[in-house]
Write an enzyme that holds these catalytic residues in place. Structure first.
Site, mmCIF file in Angstrom:
data_model
loop_
_atom_site.group_PDB
_atom_site.id
_atom_site.type_symbol
_atom_site.label_atom_id
_atom_site.label_comp_id
_atom_site.label_asym_id
_atom_site.label_seq_id
_atom_site.Cartn_x
_atom_site.Cartn_y
_atom_site.Cartn_z
ATOM 1 N N ASP A 1 14.064 136.410 -14.113
ATOM 2 C CA ASP A 1 15.362 135.745 -14.010
ATOM 3 C C ASP A 1 16.345 136.577 -13.191
ATOM 4 O OD1 ASP A 1 17.333 133.669 -14.848
ATOM 5 O OD2 ASP A 1 18.248 135.361 -15.866
ATOM 6 N N ASP B 1 14.776 136.816 -9.154
ATOM 7 C CA ASP B 1 14.927 135.720 -8.191
ATOM 8 C C ASP B 1 16.268 135.799 -7.466
ATOM 9 O OD1 ASP B 1 16.534 134.918 -10.312
ATOM 10 O OD2 ASP B 1 15.440 133.058 -10.708
ATOM 11 N N ASP C 1 17.488 127.806 -11.545
ATOM 12 C CA ASP C 1 17.477 129.011 -12.373
ATOM 13 C C ASP C 1 18.158 128.769 -13.722
ATOM 14 O OD1 ASP C 1 17.118 131.901 -12.809
ATOM 15 O OD2 ASP C 1 19.283 131.986 -12.609
ATOM 16 N N ASP D 1 16.476 128.360 -17.474
ATOM 17 C CA ASP D 1 16.884 129.354 -18.473
ATOM 18 C C ASP D 1 17.127 128.706 -19.827
ATOM 19 O OD1 ASP D 1 16.721 131.533 -16.842
ATOM 20 O OD2 ASP D 1 18.883 131.788 -16.576
#
Length: 217
Positions: A65, A68, A86, A90
């Protein structure tokens, strides 16, 4: 609450890994998707009470996480689509981990897990709702320049959530009590974000604020 201090500490090692990946043609979206798939493995691992392997999956997911974004900045390709992917994945990952604990011991864990998911909905919606309004008012991110979204600070942010997930895996027998404590902290975050967001946007609408408001929730 701790993100403003932990994020700068992680940037150097993440950037070093990002350079290595960039030379091999790996894209930020590839990292996001692989990290998500690895993170989802935590759900069945938790359900079958293989807590240490689940912890590995969680740590790898959280590393991805951060990676990226570091890769996107390194190659000069930070995009709205990447930021959206993203943050969306999450929240699915966080919910999957909590569900895994509920499945591991439904009799003891189901109700605390439900309360924690309820609290996660509050932190998530207050996070994203303010991000939408911040974009509409062209607010920048004075403390989180590396984030894809502007959001209000809170008692529970990324760092605190990662610590909570790790603690859950290390002491799974204490999940009911730990989940309830973290849920209360998340509810406090939701309340402060809603209060701070409302008053910040109200001041903006009335012309009382301009530029970058103090959004310490």
């Amino acid at each position: 609450m701790l993100d403003r201090w932990t994020m700068p500490l992680t940037q150097r090692p993440l950037t070093a890994i990002a350079r290595h990946l960039a030379r091999r043609g790996v894209t930020p979206d590839h990292v996001t998707l692989v990290a998500f798939i690895v993170g989802l493995l935590a759900l069945p691992l938790l359900a079958f009470e293989v807590y240490w392997l689940a912890l590995v999956a969680i740590v790898l997911n959280r590393t991805g996480d951060g990676l990226d974004g570091a890769l996107a900045r390194h190659v000069g390709q930070p995009t709205d689509s990447g930021g959206f992917l993203d943050i969306g994945l999450d929240f699915v990952f966080y919910a999957a981990v909590v569900l895994g604990f509920a499945l591991a011991d439904p009799e003891r864990n189901a109700l605390p897990a439900a309360v924690l998911l309820f609290a996660f909905i509050g932190t998530g919606t207050s996070f994203l709702a303010f991000a939408i309004m911040a974009a509409r008012h062209d607010l920048n991110r004075p403390h989180f320049q590396r984030k894809a979204f502007y959001y209000l600070h809170g008692l529970t942010e990324g760092t605190e959530t990662v610590v909570a997930l790790v603690v859950f895996c290390v002491w799974p027998g204490a999940f009911p009590a730990l989940a309830l404590v973290f849920a209360i902290a998340c509810m406090i975050t939701t309340a402060t974000r809603l209060w701070g967001g409302y008053h910040t946007l109200k001041a903006l609408s009335s012309g009382g604020l301009s530029g970058t408001p103090d959004t310490k929730g």
